[in-house]
Design a protein around this motif. Sequence first.
Motif, short mmCIF file in Angstrom:
data_model
loop_
_atom_site.label_atom_id
_atom_site.label_comp_id
_atom_site.label_asym_id
_atom_site.label_seq_id
_atom_site.Cartn_x
_atom_site.Cartn_y
_atom_site.Cartn_z
N LEU A 181 -3.31 13.49 -81.90
CA LEU A 181 -2.67 14.18 -80.77
C LEU A 181 -2.74 13.33 -79.51
N ALA A 182 -3.92 12.74 -79.27
CA ALA A 182 -4.09 11.92 -78.07
C ALA A 182 -3.26 10.65 -78.14
N THR A 185 0.56 11.33 -77.81
CA THR A 185 0.89 11.67 -76.42
C THR A 185 0.93 10.43 -75.55
N LEU A 186 -0.08 9.57 -75.68
CA LEU A 186 -0.14 8.37 -74.85
C LEU A 186 1.03 7.43 -75.12
N ALA A 188 3.94 8.09 -76.60
CA ALA A 188 5.22 8.71 -76.26
C ALA A 188 5.46 8.66 -74.76
N LEU A 189 4.43 8.95 -73.96
CA LEU A 189 4.57 8.86 -72.51
C LEU A 189 4.88 7.42 -72.07
#
Length: 278
Positions: A181-182, A185-186, A188-189
Motif C-alpha cells: 500500500l505504501a 501510493t509513493l 503513483a504520486l
Amino acid sequence: MTAVVLATACAMVYGTADFLGGMATRRSRVLAVVVLSQITGLAVAVVLLPILPGTPAPVTLAWGAASGLCGAAAVVLFYRALATGVMSVVAPITATVSAVLPVLFGLAVGERPEPMALVGVVLALLAVLLVSRDSSGGGSGGGYGPILASLAAGAGFGGFFILLAQAPAEGGAWPLVGARLASVTLIALLALTTGRTLRPGPGTLRVIIAAGVLDMVANVLFMLAQQRGLLSLVGVLVSLYPASTLLLARQVLGERLNTVQTVGIGFTLAAVALIASG
C-alpha cells in the motif's frame, strides 16, 4: 536448514522477478512497470491473508509501510543511477550495500552465526559483487551522482529487508499488505507529479503481472525465512538474487557471462553450502 532453503528459494524467485521486470522495461516506462507490478503484488498479498492469517495491528502495518516506502525509494534511486551512470559501477555498489546492511544489523543486535556460516557470508558478499559486474560499460559515468544514488539505493533495499524483519510474526501477511500500500501510493504520486504515463507498452502487461506475482512470492519467502533463521544469514542469501537473473538471461536471451560473473556464480554455490553447514 529451513531458513537457508527458504532464503535461497527467495533469491531465485527475486532474480526471476527482476528478469521479467527488466524485460518489461524494454517496452514500457519504468514507473509504469513498477506501479503495475506493485499493484499486482498487493492483490497477491490480499489473497494470501487467509493462508497466512494474522492480526493487522498498527505496529505490524507500520513496519510493513516503512519497509515499503524504503523499497520504493530504492527502486526509484536505482533506476535513476542506471539512467545517469554505468551499470558496471551502479549494479555492484547497490547489490553489495543491500547485502551488507542486514549482516551488520544482525550482528549489531546480537546475532552470532557459526564460524563456517560467517565464512559463507564473506563468500556471499564477494559473490554479490562479482555477479553484478557488467563488462559492457566503461568510464566513471556521470561523476559522483550515480555513485551516491547507488549507495542510497543499496541502503534502501537493505533497509527494506531489515524493516520487514521487524514486523511481528503474528502479523501474518499484513506487513506485506502495508508495504505494498505504501509503495504503490509513493510511486503513483511520483508518476502523477512528474507527468509520467502508467500505461504499459504493447504486449507487456502479462510479463509485468508475472513479475509482480513473483516479487510478492519472494517477499513471503523472505518473511518466512527470517522468522526461522538469523537475519545476518538470511539477508545475505536473499541478496544473491543477481545470480539467478544472470542465469536466466543466459538461457533465455543467450547472453554470455564474463569470467568475473562466472567466478561469482561459483562463489554463490559455495556460500550457500557453507551457510547451510553452519
